[in-house]
Write a protein that holds these residues in place. Sequence first.
Motif, PDB file in Angstrom:
ATOM      1  N   THR A   1      24.617  18.533   7.191  1.00  0.00           N
ATOM      2  CA  THR A   1      23.649  19.623   6.992  1.00  0.00           C
ATOM      3  C   THR A   1      24.084  20.540   5.849  1.00  0.00           C
ATOM      4  O   THR A   1      23.662  20.362   4.711  1.00  0.00           O
ATOM      5  N   VAL A   2      24.928  21.511   6.178  1.00  0.00           N
ATOM      6  CA  VAL A   2      25.306  22.539   5.206  1.00  0.00           C
ATOM      7  C   VAL A   2      26.001  21.929   3.996  1.00  0.00           C
ATOM      8  O   VAL A   2      25.740  22.331   2.845  1.00  0.00           O
ATOM      9  N   SER A   3      26.876  20.963   4.216  1.00  0.00           N
ATOM     10  CA  SER A   3      27.622  20.365   3.103  1.00  0.00           C
ATOM     11  C   SER A   3      26.677  19.707   2.099  1.00  0.00           C
ATOM     12  O   SER A   3      26.863  19.824   0.884  1.00  0.00           O
ATOM     13  N   ILE A   4      25.668  19.006   2.594  1.00  0.00           N
ATOM     14  CA  ILE A   4      24.719  18.338   1.700  1.00  0.00           C
ATOM     15  C   ILE A   4      23.925  19.357   0.908  1.00  0.00           C
ATOM     16  O   ILE A   4      23.746  19.226  -0.312  1.00  0.00           O
ATOM     17  N   TRP A   5      23.455  20.415   1.576  1.00  0.00           N
ATOM     18  CA  TRP A   5      22.656  21.424   0.880  1.00  0.00           C
ATOM     19  C   TRP A   5      23.473  22.147  -0.190  1.00  0.00           C
ATOM     20  O   TRP A   5      23.020  22.331  -1.314  1.00  0.00           O
ATOM     21  N   THR A   6      24.693  22.561   0.181  1.00  0.00           N
ATOM     22  CA  THR A   6      25.510  23.307  -0.781  1.00  0.00           C
ATOM     23  C   THR A   6      25.929  22.438  -1.961  1.00  0.00           C
ATOM     24  O   THR A   6      25.938  22.900  -3.107  1.00  0.00           O
ATOM     25  N   SER A   7      26.271  21.173  -1.702  1.00  0.00           N
ATOM     26  CA  SER A   7      26.705  20.306  -2.796  1.00  0.00           C
ATOM     27  C   SER A   7      25.573  20.060  -3.781  1.00  0.00           C
ATOM     28  O   SER A   7      25.778  20.071  -5.000  1.00  0.00           O
ATOM     29  N   ARG A   8      24.355  19.844  -3.273  1.00  0.00           N
ATOM     30  CA  ARG A   8      23.214  19.624  -4.162  1.00  0.00           C
ATOM     31  C   ARG A   8      22.895  20.881  -4.974  1.00  0.00           C
ATOM     32  O   ARG A   8      22.581  20.796  -6.172  1.00  0.00           O
TER      33      ARG A   8
ATOM     34  N   ALA B   1      23.029  23.597 -10.181  1.00  0.00           N
ATOM     35  CA  ALA B   1      23.361  24.805 -10.932  1.00  0.00           C
ATOM     36  C   ALA B   1      24.387  24.512 -12.020  1.00  0.00           C
ATOM     37  O   ALA B   1      24.308  25.051 -13.129  1.00  0.00           O
ATOM     38  N   ALA B   2      25.359  23.643 -11.733  1.00  0.00           N
ATOM     39  CA  ALA B   2      26.387  23.317 -12.728  1.00  0.00           C
ATOM     40  C   ALA B   2      25.793  22.548 -13.902  1.00  0.00           C
ATOM     41  O   ALA B   2      26.124  22.819 -15.064  1.00  0.00           O
ATOM     42  N   ILE B   3      24.913  21.588 -13.623  1.00  0.00           N
ATOM     43  CA  ILE B   3      24.295  20.817 -14.702  1.00  0.00           C
ATOM     44  C   ILE B   3      23.464  21.720 -15.604  1.00  0.00           C
ATOM     45  O   ILE B   3      23.469  21.589 -16.834  1.00  0.00           O
ATOM     46  N   GLU B   4      22.764  22.662 -14.991  1.00  0.00           N
ATOM     47  CA  GLU B   4      21.899  23.547 -15.774  1.00  0.00           C
ATOM     48  C   GLU B   4      22.691  24.550 -16.585  1.00  0.00           C
ATOM     49  O   GLU B   4      22.345  24.850 -17.731  1.00  0.00           O
TER      50      GLU B   4
ATOM     51  N   LEU C   1      29.608  19.525 -20.823  1.00  0.00           N
ATOM     52  CA  LEU C   1      30.511  19.763 -19.695  1.00  0.00           C
ATOM     53  C   LEU C   1      29.850  19.442 -18.360  1.00  0.00           C
ATOM     54  O   LEU C   1      30.378  19.832 -17.312  1.00  0.00           O
ATOM     55  N   SER C   2      28.737  18.726 -18.388  1.00  0.00           N
ATOM     56  CA  SER C   2      28.024  18.459 -17.144  1.00  0.00           C
ATOM     57  C   SER C   2      28.816  17.579 -16.196  1.00  0.00           C
ATOM     58  O   SER C   2      28.535  17.562 -14.994  1.00  0.00           O
ATOM     59  N   TRP C   3      29.824  16.842 -16.702  1.00  0.00           N
ATOM     60  CA  TRP C   3      30.620  15.990 -15.819  1.00  0.00           C
ATOM     61  C   TRP C   3      31.375  16.806 -14.777  1.00  0.00           C
ATOM     62  O   TRP C   3      31.738  16.291 -13.703  1.00  0.00           O
ATOM     63  N   LEU C   4      31.596  18.087 -15.051  1.00  0.00           N
ATOM     64  CA  LEU C   4      32.279  18.937 -14.076  1.00  0.00           C
ATOM     65  C   LEU C   4      31.427  19.172 -12.836  1.00  0.00           C
ATOM     66  O   LEU C   4      31.943  19.651 -11.814  1.00  0.00           O
ATOM     67  N   SER C   5      30.125  18.860 -12.917  1.00  0.00           N
ATOM     68  CA  SER C   5      29.255  19.087 -11.769  1.00  0.00           C
ATOM     69  C   SER C   5      29.663  18.229 -10.576  1.00  0.00           C
ATOM     70  O   SER C   5      29.482  18.643  -9.423  1.00  0.00           O
ATOM     71  N   LEU C   6      30.219  17.028 -10.815  1.00  0.00           N
ATOM     72  CA  LEU C   6      30.602  16.157  -9.706  1.00  0.00           C
ATOM     73  C   LEU C   6      31.785  16.723  -8.922  1.00  0.00           C
ATOM     74  O   LEU C   6      31.687  16.864  -7.698  1.00  0.00           O
ATOM     75  N   PRO C   7      32.916  17.069  -9.564  1.00  0.00           N
ATOM     76  CA  PRO C   7      34.002  17.664  -8.771  1.00  0.00           C
ATOM     77  C   PRO C   7      33.605  18.981  -8.120  1.00  0.00           C
ATOM     78  O   PRO C   7      34.040  19.279  -7.007  1.00  0.00           O
ATOM     79  N   LEU C   8      32.768  19.774  -8.788  1.00  0.00           N
ATOM     80  CA  LEU C   8      32.309  21.021  -8.172  1.00  0.00           C
ATOM     81  C   LEU C   8      31.432  20.741  -6.950  1.00  0.00           C
ATOM     82  O   LEU C   8      31.543  21.431  -5.925  1.00  0.00           O
ATOM     83  N   ALA C   9      30.570  19.730  -7.053  1.00  0.00           N
ATOM     84  CA  ALA C   9      29.729  19.365  -5.912  1.00  0.00           C
ATOM     85  C   ALA C   9      30.569  18.837  -4.752  1.00  0.00           C
ATOM     86  O   ALA C   9      30.294  19.141  -3.583  1.00  0.00           O
ATOM     87  N   LEU C  10      31.599  18.045  -5.058  1.00  0.00           N
ATOM     88  CA  LEU C  10      32.478  17.547  -3.996  1.00  0.00           C
ATOM     89  C   LEU C  10      33.228  18.685  -3.325  1.00  0.00           C
ATOM     90  O   LEU C  10      33.408  18.694  -2.103  1.00  0.00           O
ATOM     91  N   ALA C  11      33.679  19.653  -4.130  1.00  0.00           N
ATOM     92  CA  ALA C  11      34.361  20.818  -3.554  1.00  0.00           C
ATOM     93  C   ALA C  11      33.415  21.599  -2.647  1.00  0.00           C
ATOM     94  O   ALA C  11      33.795  22.048  -1.559  1.00  0.00           O
ATOM     95  N   ALA C  12      32.159  21.763  -3.097  1.00  0.00           N
ATOM     96  CA  ALA C  12      31.173  22.465  -2.275  1.00  0.00           C
ATOM     97  C   ALA C  12      30.852  21.685  -0.999  1.00  0.00           C
ATOM     98  O   ALA C  12      30.610  22.269   0.055  1.00  0.00           O
ATOM     99  N   PHE C  13      30.861  20.354  -1.097  1.00  0.00           N
ATOM    100  CA  PHE C  13      30.589  19.521   0.073  1.00  0.00           C
ATOM    101  C   PHE C  13      31.694  19.662   1.122  1.00  0.00           C
ATOM    102  O   PHE C  13      31.432  19.690   2.326  1.00  0.00           O
ATOM    103  N   LEU C  14      32.940  19.745   0.674  1.00  0.00           N
ATOM    104  CA  LEU C  14      34.072  19.808   1.601  1.00  0.00           C
ATOM    105  C   LEU C  14      34.349  21.218   2.105  1.00  0.00           C
ATOM    106  O   LEU C  14      35.067  21.378   3.102  1.00  0.00           O
ATOM    107  N   PHE C  15      33.806  22.231   1.432  1.00  0.00           N
ATOM    108  CA  PHE C  15      34.160  23.604   1.794  1.00  0.00           C
ATOM    109  C   PHE C  15      33.796  23.966   3.235  1.00  0.00           C
ATOM    110  O   PHE C  15      34.639  24.503   3.961  1.00  0.00           O
ATOM    111  N   PRO C  16      32.545  23.717   3.712  1.00  0.00           N
ATOM    112  CA  PRO C  16      32.215  24.127   5.091  1.00  0.00           C
ATOM    113  C   PRO C  16      33.119  23.498   6.147  1.00  0.00           C
ATOM    114  O   PRO C  16      33.680  24.219   6.989  1.00  0.00           O
TER     115      PRO C  16
END
Length: 243
Positions: free
Chosen positions: A191-198, A203-206, A212-227
Amino acid sequence: MTASHRYHLWFAIAALVGLFALLGTIVVERQGRMNRFAADGVSAQAQVTGRYTETVTMPEGKLPRTWYFAKVHYRVDGRDYRPSARVSYEFYEGLEIGEMVPVSYLRGDPETVLIDPSHEARSLGAIWMLGIGFLCALGLMVWREMRGGPRRRDQKKQREAIRQPIGRKPPRWKTSLSTVLMLMALASFFTVSIWTSRAVEAAAIESLGPALSWLSLPLALAAFLFPPVALGMVNLWLMNLPA
């Protein structure tokens, strides 16, 4: 250092150099493409004219890989262009023939188009993360070989050092609350992990741009694991509270 350790060390160094050269070539090519779009990309609205897939046969024992493509149509200086580009599965499934989508094409080469920025960013980010992971693993192996390899005696001492004596059971309210936190951490994966990662990925890609858009993947993974990680830390803190 024994002859066996020396052989392993030189093998690890050779593998490190080969992996660095291979991944470096891929990163330079992919990053160069993204840099070109960052410098000379022109935003436009294009009409989706088709979509298709390509299946790549893998070595025996592995499932074939499927690549997804979208085809678009737009006009530049009175001339029609109908290029196609790879997109992600999610983007492919959401496409409808005839709809308008934002794209980016190169000013000096309108046939080269970027339809799904998230796919490009994920691919490049995955290569960066894979390369860093392998380099760290090989570097650790080289470091251990230079120190002479692991010692069973040291491993036994480490296991004895971290072994904790068994104490009395925690009170029931602690175990009940800990169980609730563990269930919440498990539920957050879906639930929350999927929403926050997306949200973080978009936001990172935009905000970061193509370069530097490749940084969006590690940032999304970090957001997914945070909750779940945050809930796990709260759980550990709870269990360490005095009764």
